[in-house]
Design a protein around this motif. Structure first.
Motif, mmCIF file in Angstrom:
data_model
loop_
_atom_site.group_PDB
_atom_site.id
_atom_site.type_symbol
_atom_site.label_atom_id
_atom_site.label_comp_id
_atom_site.label_asym_id
_atom_site.label_seq_id
_atom_site.Cartn_x
_atom_site.Cartn_y
_atom_site.Cartn_z
ATOM 1 N N GLY A 7 0.801 -1.219 0.000
ATOM 2 C CA GLY A 7 0.000 0.000 0.000
ATOM 3 C C GLY A 7 0.835 1.270 0.000
ATOM 4 N N SER A 8 0.272 2.327 -0.539
ATOM 5 C CA SER A 8 0.932 3.633 -0.505
ATOM 6 C C SER A 8 0.909 4.165 0.922
ATOM 7 C CB SER A 8 0.195 4.617 -1.419
ATOM 8 O OG SER A 8 -1.115 4.868 -0.914
ATOM 9 N N ALA A 9 1.636 5.237 1.156
ATOM 10 C CA ALA A 9 1.651 5.836 2.489
ATOM 11 C C ALA A 9 0.249 6.244 2.908
ATOM 12 C CB ALA A 9 2.590 7.046 2.499
ATOM 13 N N GLN A 10 -0.522 6.763 1.951
ATOM 14 C CA GLN A 10 -1.892 7.173 2.263
ATOM 15 C C GLN A 10 -2.778 5.956 2.548
ATOM 16 O OE1 GLN A 10 -2.794 10.505 2.575
ATOM 17 N NE2 GLN A 10 -4.601 9.570 3.544
ATOM 18 N N ASP A 11 -2.595 4.888 1.761
ATOM 19 C CA ASP A 11 -3.350 3.649 1.990
ATOM 20 C C ASP A 11 -3.073 3.114 3.391
ATOM 21 O OD1 ASP A 11 -4.481 3.665 -0.515
ATOM 22 O OD2 ASP A 11 -2.960 2.351 -1.406
ATOM 23 N N GLN A 12 -1.823 3.132 3.760
ATOM 24 C CA GLN A 12 -1.453 2.612 5.069
ATOM 25 C C GLN A 12 -2.028 3.473 6.187
ATOM 26 O OE1 GLN A 12 2.776 1.992 5.245
ATOM 27 N NE2 GLN A 12 2.791 0.521 3.556
ATOM 28 N N LYS A 13 -2.008 4.783 5.975
ATOM 29 C CA LYS A 13 -2.561 5.683 6.984
ATOM 30 C C LYS A 13 -4.063 5.477 7.142
ATOM 31 C CE LYS A 13 -3.081 10.603 8.107
ATOM 32 N NZ LYS A 13 -2.803 11.993 7.653
#
Length: 407
Positions: free
Chosen positions: A363-369
């Protein structure tokens, strides 16, 4: 390798410890009511302990310590036909020598794959692979048991989504697999394969024959309770020549045991719990006479990794450690999973954990957040995996894991 054996692998127990564990399992009649946990009709990579008996019924799921746990039959797939009945059948006829050998082979094989990966990384840093795009196909066992369908759906929506979109995911079940679950060329119910555990080798032969027919560069054989880091696997394989006949994975299971022929006894076979990786060259040799011939050669054998190992060795195809760390046993700690960044596969992972792992790794950083907090809550409790609350052999280790948890 079967689940209670894996426990020893995970905590580096000695041969003496392993033998003690086995004797306890074989002698403790109080375990009988909980043995459905090891009925895994879909995979030869985890030998089963049960057959059906209409006079007995398996217990259902329940809430333990506020945790929503799968029932025992849900956790490892129920019985051959999905019915709520079973009777105990000890793996390998209760042969302690065989069971101990598999445990010790898996323990040493994981380290061998790690070291092989380290060597390849060093060599790869010196040269460019120079290879054109390879087609890595992923072959998955499945079965008509509903809980395994749920796992397969999770796999296809996470790490298997990429291969599936490219026509590189292929799952094989037996003849009783519901037609509404089938997808042409992706998920099939083989009409000549039993969905019973004795159909395992037929399913594996079918995976191999289909990969050979599609001229895949590589075939990775795995199960629905695995998480495979396809990017890392394929990064390794780009440095290897798929035309060279070879089979890779955790090597050593069956060594010294006569059940699967002289060659396996002498050289050892692949431990399927780690997954098996076969090259194009190996696939073409195995399937040279067609699918039906390979199925006939494999026979009605539950331990299909041993069937494949025997077939490979009889053709002079070498079995080698995969050059990247593979593991056949479970990991219970969230922190340990997070730190295992070089591990290419996880075994005995529940759907919630698979979804969490996939976002964590891809996942992207945003997905992970956005997604990780809720996925983490579904997959873990006090820093340790959910889903094993009613498993006689895994639960104590989950509880021990939670005792060590620090907020």
């Amino acid at each position: 390798i079967f689940p209670h054996a894996i426990l020893c692998l995970s905590w580096n127990c000695t041969s003496r410890d392993a033998m003690a564990l086995i004797r306890a399992v074989l002698s403790a009649s109080s375990f009988v009511s909980l043995m459905w946990a090891f009925d895994t009709p879909d995979t030869c990579h985890t030998p089963v302990m049960m057959q059906t008996d209409p006079k007995k019924k398996a217990p259902r799921g329940m809430i333990i310590d506020g945790e929503d746990n799968m029932g025992i039959e849900d956790l490892f797939g129920g019985n051959d036909d999905g019915a709520d009945n079973a009777r105990i059948e000890v793996p390998f006829g209760g042969n302690e020598v065989v069971m101990t050998q598999f445990m010790e082979a898996m323990a040493s094989a994981q380290e061998a794959t790690r070291l092989a990966g380290k060597e390849l990384n060093h060599a790869a840093s010196l040269v460019d692979s120079g290879r054109s795009q390879q087609h890595v196909m992923y072959g998955v066992f499945t079965t008509s048991v509903p809980e395994y369908r749920k796992r397969l759906e999770t796999l296809m929506s996470t790490w298997g989504a990429g291969p599936k979109s490219k026509g590189l995911l292929y799952a094989v079940a037996g003849r009783t697999y519901p037609s509404e679950w089938q997808e042409p060329g992706i998920v099939v119910g083989a009409s000549d394969c039993d969905d019973h555990r004795k159909g395992n080798s037929c399913k594996e032969a079918s995976l191999i024959a289909e990969a050979a027919r599609r001229n895949a560069s590589w075939l990775v054989i795995t199960g629905e309770d695995h998480y495979v880091d396809t990017a890392q696997v394929e990064a390794v394989l780009q440095y290897l020549d798929p035309t060279v006949p070879v089979a890779m994975g955790c090597h050593g299971c069956g060594k010294g045991i006569s059940l699967w022929g002289e060659l396996v006894a002498k050289k050892g076979g692949l431990c399927g719990g780690c997954s098996e990786v076969l090259s194009q060259g190996a696939l073409q040799m195995l399937a040279a006479h067609g699918r039906s011939a390979l199925i006939k050669e494999y026979g009605m054998e539950m331990a299909c990794d041993m069937s494949t190992s025997r077939a490979l060795l009889e053709r002079g195809i070498p079995l080698k450690p995969f050059p990247g760390e593979l593991r056949g046993g479970p990991i219970f700690s969230q922190k340990e999973m997070e730190q295992a960044t070089k591990l290419l596969n996880f075994h005995f992972v529940m759907p919630a954990t698979i979804r969490w792992l996939h976002v964590l790794r891809t996942g992207s950083a945003q997905d992970q957040k956005d997604a990780l907090p809720s996925l983490e809550a579904a997959a873990f409790k006090k820093g340790c995996v959910r889903g094993f609350g009613k498993n006689q052999f895994f639960r104590p280790h989950v509880e021990k894991c939670r005792e060590k948890f620090v907020q």
